[in-house]
Design a protein around this motif. Structure first.
Motif, PDB file in Angstrom:
ATOM      1  N   THR A 147       0.859  -1.182   0.000  1.00 25.28           N
ATOM      2  CA  THR A 147       0.000   0.000   0.000  1.00 25.28           C
ATOM      3  C   THR A 147       0.898   1.235   0.000  1.00 25.28           C
ATOM      4  OG1 THR A 147      -1.697  -1.166   1.270  1.00 25.28           O
ATOM      5  CG2 THR A 147      -1.832   1.241   1.234  1.00 25.28           C
ATOM      6  N   ARG A 199      -1.806  -1.065  -3.754  1.00 23.82           N
ATOM      7  CA  ARG A 199      -2.959  -0.216  -3.465  1.00 23.82           C
ATOM      8  C   ARG A 199      -2.449   1.199  -3.246  1.00 23.82           C
ATOM      9  NH1 ARG A 199      -6.669  -0.681   2.023  1.00 23.82           N
ATOM     10  NH2 ARG A 199      -8.268   0.883   1.454  1.00 23.82           N
ATOM     11  N   ASN A 256      -5.611   0.474  -9.366  1.00 22.00           N
ATOM     12  CA  ASN A 256      -5.534   0.286  -7.912  1.00 22.00           C
ATOM     13  C   ASN A 256      -5.381   1.600  -7.151  1.00 22.00           C
ATOM     14  OD1 ASN A 256      -5.636  -2.553  -8.290  1.00 22.00           O
ATOM     15  ND2 ASN A 256      -3.422  -2.604  -8.611  1.00 22.00           N
ATOM     16  N   GLU A 295      -7.190   4.981  -5.286  1.00 23.96           N
ATOM     17  CA  GLU A 295      -8.419   5.412  -4.611  1.00 23.96           C
ATOM     18  C   GLU A 295      -8.128   6.649  -3.787  1.00 23.96           C
ATOM     19  OE1 GLU A 295      -9.045   2.801  -0.758  1.00 23.96           O
ATOM     20  OE2 GLU A 295      -8.174   1.555  -2.356  1.00 23.96           O
TER      21      GLU A 295
END
Length: 199
Positions: free
Chosen positions: A44, A80, A95, A97
């Protein structure tokens, strides 16, 4: 609990703004390996909007080109990616957001989720807030032997000191220092108040 680490290019006088204007003469394989060890190991990645825009404008093309940094480009694409912004964003890089809600609350929840390491690259305002909130586990500073003498510095003026402890240090052939810091251990490391007593 997941580990959060942040990596920054920083000048000798503490400037972190616009590293593209002064960083590249010092880039070598050692620095590339250090960056990849941090970013490539995370599943991430947290970004401020400006840093995200810079990454999204470069790394997808590098992955598609399949050149020597394609491995890191793919790792970044697969990770992410969570972007911190007050504006509503639209994404083309897979991926990706937008962080929802308060930064500290959202990152605290993220840190408690199952998963691997969380990394930041650049994104100074986000780094500052996570440091102040005690959410940053490691601060990776690549200190360049240049005094930039203008631009935003990592640590702005504030009444509250942030004590840190040195985890590791390494000197690159270019004179760049690879310094890794973590939060000072309140039970073992000297604090700011201890230092004032000794002076």
């Amino acid at each position: 609990m997941r580990k959060i680490s942040a990596g920054l290019f920083i000048s000798l006088d503490g400037v972190v703004e616009e590293p593209g204007e002064w960083h590249f003469p010092y880039f070598n394989e050692e620095m590339g390996a250090a960056v990849q060890a941090s970013l490539g190991a995370a599943d991430t990645v947290l970004f401020g909007r400006k840093t995200y825009d810079s990454f999204a404008g470069a790394w997808p093309e590098r992955e598609e080109a399949g050149e020597e940094d394609a491995g890191l480009a793919k790792a970044l694409g697969d990770a992410r990616k969570i972007v911190v912004s007050n504006q509503k964003l639209e994404f083309t890089w897979r991926n990706s957001e937008q962080l929802e809600g308060d930064l500290v609350e959202a990152v605290t929840a993220l840190k408690n989720e199952p998963g691997g390491n969380i990394a930041l690259s650049g994104s100074v305002s986000v780094v500052r807030q996570l440091l102040a909130a005690g959410l940053l586990d490691e601060l990776h500073l690549l200190v360049h032997p240049i005094a930039v003498r203008k631009g935003m510095r990592l640590f702005d003026q504030n009444e509250t000191p942030i004590p840190l402890r040195l985890i590791s240090s390494e000197t690159f052939k270019t004179g760049v220092l690879n310094l890794v810091y973590g939060p000072a251990d309140s039970t073992g490391d000297a604090t700011y108040e201890d230092a004032k007593v000794l002076l």
